[in-house]
Design an enzyme around this catalytic site. Structure first.
Site, PDB file in Angstrom:
ATOM      1  N   HIS A 105       0.808  -1.226   0.000  1.00  0.00           N
ATOM      2  CA  HIS A 105       0.000   0.000   0.000  1.00  0.00           C
ATOM      3  C   HIS A 105       0.841   1.276   0.000  1.00  0.00           C
ATOM      4  O   HIS A 105       0.311   2.361  -0.106  1.00  0.00           O
ATOM      5  CB  HIS A 105      -0.954   0.025   1.193  1.00  0.00           C
TER       6      HIS A 105
HETATM    7  N1  UDP Z   1      -3.499  -6.235   8.448  1.00  0.00           N
HETATM    8  C1  UDP Z   1      -4.776  -6.742   8.614  1.00  0.00           C
HETATM    9  N2  UDP Z   1      -5.488  -7.120   7.509  1.00  0.00           N
HETATM   10  C2  UDP Z   1      -4.986  -7.001   6.243  1.00  0.00           C
HETATM   11  C3  UDP Z   1      -3.670  -6.489   6.080  1.00  0.00           C
HETATM   12  C4  UDP Z   1      -2.955  -6.104   7.198  1.00  0.00           C
HETATM   13  O1  UDP Z   1      -5.256  -6.867   9.742  1.00  0.00           O
HETATM   14  O2  UDP Z   1      -5.689  -7.354   5.291  1.00  0.00           O
HETATM   15  C5  UDP Z   1      -2.754  -5.775   9.639  1.00  0.00           C
HETATM   16  C6  UDP Z   1      -1.382  -6.383   9.812  1.00  0.00           C
HETATM   17  O3  UDP Z   1      -1.460  -7.552  10.586  1.00  0.00           O
HETATM   18  C7  UDP Z   1      -0.596  -5.286  10.514  1.00  0.00           C
HETATM   19  C8  UDP Z   1      -1.282  -4.027  10.083  1.00  0.00           C
HETATM   20  O4  UDP Z   1      -2.516  -4.397   9.482  1.00  0.00           O
HETATM   21  O5  UDP Z   1      -0.701  -5.360  11.915  1.00  0.00           O
HETATM   22  C9  UDP Z   1      -0.407  -3.283   9.118  1.00  0.00           C
HETATM   23  O6  UDP Z   1      -1.069  -2.189   8.628  1.00  0.00           O
HETATM   24  P1  UDP Z   1      -0.477  -1.333   7.442  1.00  0.00           P
HETATM   25  O7  UDP Z   1       0.365  -2.188   6.587  1.00  0.00           O
HETATM   26  O8  UDP Z   1      -1.658  -0.632   6.859  1.00  0.00           O
HETATM   27  O9  UDP Z   1       0.367  -0.219   8.187  1.00  0.00           O
HETATM   28  P2  UDP Z   1       1.906  -0.096   8.587  1.00  0.00           P
HETATM   29  O10 UDP Z   1       2.190  -1.153   9.587  1.00  0.00           O
HETATM   30  O11 UDP Z   1       2.709  -0.214   7.347  1.00  0.00           O
HETATM   31  O12 UDP Z   1       2.002   1.254   9.195  1.00  0.00           O
END
Ligand code: UDP
Length: 363
Positions: free
Chosen positions: A204
């Site tokens: 993303h």
């Molecule tokens: N996650 C989720 N469902 C999904 C994809 C990701 O629950 O379909 C969770 C994943 O386990 C992690 C979090 O979302 O804890 C990550 O979110 P994201 O990648 O949006 O943000 P980042 O961590 O990069 O800030």
């Protein structure tokens, strides 16, 4: 102010809800949750409140998806107005989003202490909006809860005094422990997958999905991995794939809508490995002992590089590393099984709340 204090917890995105859930639970009635609406998609927000059994947010600002500057500005203004009409004794923010920085500025302008959960992360990549959000939030914060010694050192290097830092571990450990499903056979069956015989992917970040060449390169690589690839699709990614006319590259990839946290953890625990540009997934991989291929220019989580994580750029490197891992998966899993996660022992929320109480003079 009561001895314990009234504490606003500001959040707006999926990872903030996940990582703040253990803190909101510990704060109990002292917490007032303000949701900025940065992630307004139900699949990225509401389902996480219900998964953790959290009450509905006390305040919904519905700021929504606009530009970075307007998200930060509007968050500062609207959270600031909220603090004027309904004062609080402290503000808790998490991570590196526009919500994090906007709410920290609002608290600072209203002269209440700012507590930064997951402070001190650094990618040293100034092209990442998140890097600016996290550096500025650390500077504004009266208490920096650093997940690891590496992040503590980054704070010291940024001239944050020791008196403002506490090393807590990362609350992702207890969030994951609370929601990892023990029974996962049904989940695999629902997705038509075999344990240890599939790849779980998420993308993303703007550097990957806003650039049509990078996005096409990633999808081509995923489609050619000799194992089923499941791709829960972030709304931003879905929009870009359609907008760039890349939908035919999804042939051969098992796309699904973003899944709930339990489901994502269950799939992560059972997959062969992950391929992702997410921050939080790098941490979860170290807790679940799964390898993760990080497709990014930089990472603010160097603690897992060379063990649980390998970083590559969009393009053929993805397929090369993936095929290398597939060739000897059981040895790789075996090697990771006994490595401790660098993100702590599941007491980060406890340690953070104890530090908040000391800051507010409540013991
Ligand atoms: N996650 C989720 N469902 C999904 C994809 C990701 O629950 O379909 C969770 C994943 O386990 C992690 C979090 O979302 O804890 C990550 O979110 P994201 O990648 O949006 O943000 P980042 O961590 O990069 O800030």
């Amino acid at each position: 102010m009561t001895a314990q204090g009234r504490i606003v917890v500001a959040l707006g995105t999926r990872p903030e809800i996940i990582k703040l859930a253990p803190i909101i639970k510990l704060l109990g009635r002292r917490a007032r949750v303000v949701h900025t609406g940065q992630h307004y998609d139900a699949g990225l927000s509401n389902v996480f409140f219900s998964a953790f059994d959290l009450p509905e947010p006390d305040v919904q600002l519905e700021i929504g998806g606009t530009t970075r500057a307007s998200q930060i500005g509007e968050t500062t203004q609207r959270v600031g107005e909220h603090l004027l009409s309904d004062p609080a004794d402290a503000m808790v923010v998490q991570g590196d989003t526009n919500t994090t920085l906007g709410a920290a500025l609002a608290a600072n302008a209203n002269e209440i202490p700012v507590i930064h959960i997951e402070a001190g992360l650094r990618s040293f990549d100034r092209a990442m909006p998140e890097e600016h959000n996290r550096v500025l939030t650390d500077m504004l914060s009266d208490l920096c809860c650093a997940p690891t010694k590496v992040s503590e050192q980054n704070l010291l290097d940024s001239a944050v005094p020791t008196s403002r830092i506490v090393v807590t571990g990362n609350t992702i450990v207890e969030a994951l422990q609370a929601l990892l499903p023990a029974e996962r056979a049904g989940l695999l069956e629902a997705h038509n997958l075999t344990a240890g015989q599939f790849v779980l992917a998420t993308f993303h970040r703007p550097e990957n999905v806003d650039d049509p060449e990078n996005l096409a390169a990633i999808l081509e690589q995923l489609a050619n991995i000799p194992l089923p690839v499941v791709l829960p699709m972030h709304p931003r990614t879905e929009e870009r794939i359609a907008g760039f006319g890349l939908s035919e590259l999804l042939t051969g990839i098992q796309t699904v809508k973003p899944v709930g946290y339990e489901e994502f953890l269950g799939l992560s625990a059972e997959c062969s490995f992950l391929i992702s540009d997410s921050g939080g997934i790098q941490e979860e991989a170290s807790i679940l002992k799964r390898p993760v291929l990080v497709v990014r220019r930089s990472t603010e989580r160097p603690e897992v590089l060379g063990t649980f994580a390998e970083r590559v750029l969009p393009g053929p490197e993805i397929g090369r590393v993936a095929r290398g891992w597939i060739d000897d998966l059981s040895a790789l899993h075996h090697k990771l099984a006994d490595l401790p996660s660098p993100y702590g022992d599941g007491t980060a929320a406890e340690k953070s709340v104890a530090a908040i109480n000391r800051l507010l003079g409540g013991g």
